[in-house]
Design a protein around this motif. Structure first.
Motif, PDB file in Angstrom:
ATOM      1  N   GLN A 170      -9.600  -2.810 -15.241  1.00 45.43           N
ATOM      2  CA  GLN A 170     -10.879  -2.569 -16.205  1.00 45.43           C
ATOM      3  C   GLN A 170     -12.086  -2.194 -15.474  1.00 45.43           C
ATOM      4  OE1 GLN A 170     -11.985  -5.716 -18.706  1.00 45.43           O
ATOM      5  NE2 GLN A 170     -14.167  -4.721 -19.242  1.00 45.43           N
ATOM      6  N   PHE A 171     -12.303  -2.513 -14.396  1.00 49.15           N
ATOM      7  CA  PHE A 171     -13.794  -2.185 -13.627  1.00 49.15           C
ATOM      8  C   PHE A 171     -13.526  -1.060 -12.802  1.00 49.15           C
ATOM      9  CE2 PHE A 171     -14.937  -6.356 -15.324  1.00 49.15           C
ATOM     10  CZ  PHE A 171     -16.193  -6.265 -15.575  1.00 49.15           C
ATOM     11  N   LEU A 172     -12.329  -0.931 -12.251  1.00 49.22           N
ATOM     12  CA  LEU A 172     -12.061   0.251 -11.396  1.00 49.22           C
ATOM     13  C   LEU A 172     -12.164   1.551 -12.106  1.00 49.22           C
ATOM     14  CD1 LEU A 172     -11.370   1.216  -8.669  1.00 49.22           C
ATOM     15  CD2 LEU A 172      -9.002   1.084  -9.141  1.00 49.22           C
ATOM     16  N   THR A 173     -13.139   2.181 -11.943  1.00 47.40           N
ATOM     17  CA  THR A 173     -13.358   3.537 -12.730  1.00 47.40           C
ATOM     18  C   THR A 173     -13.441   4.956 -11.431  1.00 47.40           C
ATOM     19  OG1 THR A 173     -15.520   3.472 -12.783  1.00 47.40           O
ATOM     20  CG2 THR A 173     -14.542   2.603 -14.762  1.00 47.40           C
ATOM     21  N   ALA A 174     -13.251   5.970 -11.870  1.00 50.95           N
ATOM     22  CA  ALA A 174     -13.721   6.970 -11.081  1.00 50.95           C
ATOM     23  C   ALA A 174     -14.954   7.156 -10.795  1.00 50.95           C
ATOM     24  CB  ALA A 174     -12.946   8.219 -11.723  1.00 50.95           C
ATOM     25  N   ASN A 208      -2.098  -0.511  -6.564  1.00 50.60           N
ATOM     26  CA  ASN A 208      -0.735  -1.097  -6.915  1.00 50.60           C
ATOM     27  C   ASN A 208       0.121  -1.232  -5.599  1.00 50.60           C
ATOM     28  OD1 ASN A 208      -1.035  -1.564  -9.830  1.00 50.60           O
ATOM     29  ND2 ASN A 208      -1.382   0.636  -9.856  1.00 50.60           N
ATOM     30  N   PRO A 209       1.222  -1.982  -5.504  1.00 48.70           N
ATOM     31  CA  PRO A 209       2.292  -1.836  -4.593  1.00 48.70           C
ATOM     32  C   PRO A 209       2.780  -0.288  -4.342  1.00 48.70           C
ATOM     33  CG  PRO A 209       2.698  -3.692  -5.872  1.00 48.70           C
ATOM     34  CD  PRO A 209       1.746  -2.890  -6.561  1.00 48.70           C
ATOM     35  N   HIS A 210       2.599  -0.027  -3.206  1.00 46.99           N
ATOM     36  CA  HIS A 210       3.350   1.196  -2.654  1.00 46.99           C
ATOM     37  C   HIS A 210       2.599   2.344  -3.361  1.00 46.99           C
ATOM     38  CE1 HIS A 210       7.575  -0.311  -2.296  1.00 46.99           C
ATOM     39  NE2 HIS A 210       6.762  -1.160  -1.668  1.00 46.99           N
ATOM     40  N   ALA A 211       1.117   2.113  -3.431  1.00 43.07           N
ATOM     41  CA  ALA A 211       0.195   2.978  -4.193  1.00 43.07           C
ATOM     42  C   ALA A 211       0.635   3.451  -5.460  1.00 43.07           C
ATOM     43  CB  ALA A 211      -0.119   4.097  -3.155  1.00 43.07           C
ATOM     44  N   GLY A 212       1.531   2.710  -6.145  1.00 37.66           N
ATOM     45  CA  GLY A 212       1.779   2.728  -7.453  1.00 37.66           C
ATOM     46  C   GLY A 212       3.302   3.748  -7.529  1.00 37.66           C
ATOM     47  N   GLU A 213       3.837   4.050  -6.405  1.00 38.00           N
ATOM     48  CA  GLU A 213       5.102   4.873  -6.139  1.00 38.00           C
ATOM     49  C   GLU A 213       5.086   5.861  -7.403  1.00 38.00           C
ATOM     50  OE1 GLU A 213       9.373   3.204  -5.814  1.00 38.00           O
ATOM     51  OE2 GLU A 213       8.168   2.759  -3.971  1.00 38.00           O
ATOM     52  N   GLY A 214       4.323   6.694  -7.605  1.00 37.83           N
ATOM     53  CA  GLY A 214       4.517   7.802  -8.365  1.00 37.83           C
ATOM     54  C   GLY A 214       4.541   7.368  -9.817  1.00 37.83           C
ATOM     55  N   MET A 274      -2.517   7.207  -9.518  1.00 37.90           N
ATOM     56  CA  MET A 274      -2.344   8.668  -9.955  1.00 37.90           C
ATOM     57  C   MET A 274      -3.378   8.997 -10.908  1.00 37.90           C
ATOM     58  SD  MET A 274       1.605   8.973 -11.133  1.00 37.90           S
ATOM     59  CE  MET A 274       1.632  10.413 -11.274  1.00 37.90           C
ATOM     60  N   THR A 275      -4.133   8.064 -11.813  1.00 44.28           N
ATOM     61  CA  THR A 275      -4.976   8.800 -12.720  1.00 44.28           C
ATOM     62  C   THR A 275      -6.471   8.557 -12.563  1.00 44.28           C
ATOM     63  OG1 THR A 275      -4.913   6.707 -14.142  1.00 44.28           O
ATOM     64  CG2 THR A 275      -3.346   8.294 -14.617  1.00 44.28           C
ATOM     65  N   ILE A 276      -6.762   7.537 -11.451  1.00 43.19           N
ATOM     66  CA  ILE A 276      -7.882   7.240 -11.167  1.00 43.19           C
ATOM     67  C   ILE A 276      -8.570   7.615  -9.622  1.00 43.19           C
ATOM     68  CG2 ILE A 276     -10.015   5.341 -10.746  1.00 43.19           C
ATOM     69  CD1 ILE A 276      -8.369   3.950 -13.070  1.00 43.19           C
ATOM     70  N   ILE A 277      -7.668   6.987  -8.631  1.00 46.56           N
ATOM     71  CA  ILE A 277      -7.862   7.060  -7.437  1.00 46.56           C
ATOM     72  C   ILE A 277      -7.448   8.509  -6.803  1.00 46.56           C
ATOM     73  CG2 ILE A 277      -7.451   6.111  -5.074  1.00 46.56           C
ATOM     74  CD1 ILE A 277      -6.655   3.508  -6.547  1.00 46.56           C
ATOM     75  N   ALA A 278      -6.474   9.125  -7.074  1.00 46.34           N
ATOM     76  CA  ALA A 278      -5.943  10.391  -6.662  1.00 46.34           C
ATOM     77  C   ALA A 278      -6.764  11.451  -6.879  1.00 46.34           C
ATOM     78  CB  ALA A 278      -4.485  10.707  -6.807  1.00 46.34           C
ATOM     79  N   PRO A 280      -4.442   8.139  -2.198  1.00 47.78           N
ATOM     80  CA  PRO A 280      -4.266   6.777  -1.915  1.00 47.78           C
ATOM     81  C   PRO A 280      -3.096   6.246  -1.021  1.00 47.78           C
ATOM     82  CG  PRO A 280      -3.628   7.439  -4.127  1.00 47.78           C
ATOM     83  CD  PRO A 280      -4.254   8.752  -3.438  1.00 47.78           C
ATOM     84  N   LEU A 281      -3.337   5.217  -0.372  1.00 52.67           N
ATOM     85  CA  LEU A 281      -2.329   4.687   0.699  1.00 52.67           C
ATOM     86  C   LEU A 281      -1.851   3.449   0.331  1.00 52.67           C
ATOM     87  CD1 LEU A 281      -4.198   5.479   4.275  1.00 52.67           C
ATOM     88  CD2 LEU A 281      -2.644   6.990   2.949  1.00 52.67           C
ATOM     89  N   PRO A 282      -0.545   3.072   0.475  1.00 47.31           N
ATOM     90  CA  PRO A 282      -0.146   1.626   0.298  1.00 47.31           C
ATOM     91  C   PRO A 282      -0.977   0.683   1.263  1.00 47.31           C
ATOM     92  CG  PRO A 282       1.563   3.260   0.765  1.00 47.31           C
ATOM     93  CD  PRO A 282       0.494   3.794   1.179  1.00 47.31           C
ATOM     94  N   ALA A 283      -1.421  -0.179   0.660  1.00 45.73           N
ATOM     95  CA  ALA A 283      -2.368  -1.140   1.343  1.00 45.73           C
ATOM     96  C   ALA A 283      -1.678  -2.023   2.235  1.00 45.73           C
ATOM     97  CB  ALA A 283      -3.064  -2.013   0.256  1.00 45.73           C
ATOM     98  N   ASP A 284      -0.546  -2.165   2.159  1.00 42.76           N
ATOM     99  CA  ASP A 284       0.338  -3.009   3.016  1.00 42.76           C
ATOM    100  C   ASP A 284       0.624  -2.405   4.676  1.00 42.76           C
ATOM    101  OD1 ASP A 284       2.387  -1.337   2.034  1.00 42.76           O
ATOM    102  OD2 ASP A 284       3.884  -2.826   1.668  1.00 42.76           O
ATOM    103  N   THR A 285       0.561  -0.933   4.445  1.00 48.09           N
ATOM    104  CA  THR A 285       0.866  -0.104   5.909  1.00 48.09           C
ATOM    105  C   THR A 285      -0.499   0.371   6.187  1.00 48.09           C
ATOM    106  OG1 THR A 285       1.438   1.612   4.567  1.00 48.09           O
ATOM    107  CG2 THR A 285       3.127   0.090   5.129  1.00 48.09           C
TER     108      THR A 285
END
Length: 327
Positions: free
Chosen positions: A167-171, A202-208, A216-220, A236-241
């Motif tokens: 909710q708080f994460l906006t462009a 999200n995991p895997h940066a949302g995986e498409g 896809m809609t905010i970060i990219a 956006p990068l997967p945070a786990d790598t």
């Protein structure tokens, strides 16, 4: 660096004052600083010189701990915060900020505060140190960075529940966070064209879109917009790598989407040497990355490593800022 660093004492019942003493014993003239505190609260095991002019700390600190005296309302009893000291704690921070803004101090380093004691003693209305400093500087947007020699991280959202992050994460918030981070890296860390890695949410940066739409809609779109302006961004990068050694070599700072996503890596890699840096203020502010530690206050077992690193980082940032201004 021609001006000393101001160190506000923080909560007198915590470990801040004893760590200030131990930091002075190790650093002395190497990192000139002065402590803003009630001299009655300073441990009696160290030579003290009370200052009338903070700039004298540069000469004094080789032989004694320079203290800019400030009267507090109560005693300092280890592990027992006294609301009567709340106004003094706030004034020490405010004085340090004023001295950093007018150039009398090259930077402000802040020892930990105890928010409940401040609220009990003064109805302290701010969530914490950072917000109070932003208020003092009349600044609307600031960014929290945790930094060490191995890694710099910035959380876009900070002290909110994980369930509230989407909710708080906006462009707009992400763009402002990236702008302040880039500006801080340039002007205070001396990195002319900073490389910034941006995590997904999200995991895997949302995986498409299979695991959430925010990537896809905010970060990219924000990343793509800033890339088109010549920024050195990835994501956006997967945070786990993002945080193994080879990945860290590719960027100067990582901007993450929420608190633990950013702070777990740096606290795992370099727990004792992490430094809290506030970007977006009109002065340099660092702080050790720990709290008041009432449970060990006065026992002589608290380590000054993070405070020493905070003072050293403030010194380096002040030198970088000075070089940047000269250019």
């Amino acid at each position: 660096m021609t001006a000393p660093i101001a160190l506000s004492c923080g909560e007198p019942a915590g470990i801040g004052l004893e760590l200030a003493v131990r930091a002075w014993e190790q650093l002395k003239g190497d990192v000139p600083f002065f402590l803003i505190a009630d001299p009655r609260h300073v441990p009696k095991t160290v030579p003290v010189v009370e200052l009338s002019d903070p700039r004298d700390a540069v000469q004094v600190c080789r032989d004694a701990l320079p203290v800019l005296p400030l009267a507090f309302g109560g005693q300092a009893i280890a592990g027992q915060p006294d609301p009567a000291n709340a106004e003094g704690v706030m004034e020490a921070i405010a004085l340090g900020a004023r001295l950093a803004m007018d150039g009398t101090a090259s930077a402000l380093c802040t020892a930990p505060i105890h928010k409940k004691a401040l609220k009990d003693g003064t109805s302290f209305p701010w969530p914490g140190h950072t917000e109070y400093l932003a208020h003092l500087a009349s600044v609307e947007n600031v960014v929290m960075m945790l930094a060490s020699e191995q890694l710099r991280v910035v959380p876009t959202t900070i002290h909110i529940a994980l369930a509230d992050v989407p909710q708080f994460l906006t462009a707009e918030l992400l763009r402002k966070t990236l702008e302040i981070t880039r500006d801080g890296l340039r002007h205070q860390f001396g990195i002319e064209n900073p490389r910034i890695a941006v995590s997904g949410l999200n995991p895997h940066a949302g995986e498409g879109g299979a695991m959430g739409h925010e990537d896809m809609t905010i970060i990219a779109p924000v990343v793509e917009e800033l890339l088109s302006q010549g920024w050195a961004l990835s994501g956006p990068l997967p945070a786990d790598t993002m945080f193994h050694a080879a990945a860290r070599a590719k960027y100067d700072a990582a901007v993450c989407m929420y608190h633990d996503q950013a702070l777990i890596p740096i606290k795992t890699l370099d727990f004792d040497r992490g430094v809290n840096v506030t970007l977006g203020l009109p002065f340099i502010r660092t702080s050790p990355d720990h709290g008041t530690a009432f449970d060990i206050a006065g026992k002589g077992i608290a380590t000054p490593t993070s405070l020493i690193e905070a003072l050293r980082m403030a010194q380096r940032m002040a030198a970088s800022r000075s070089d940047h201004k000269e250019q």
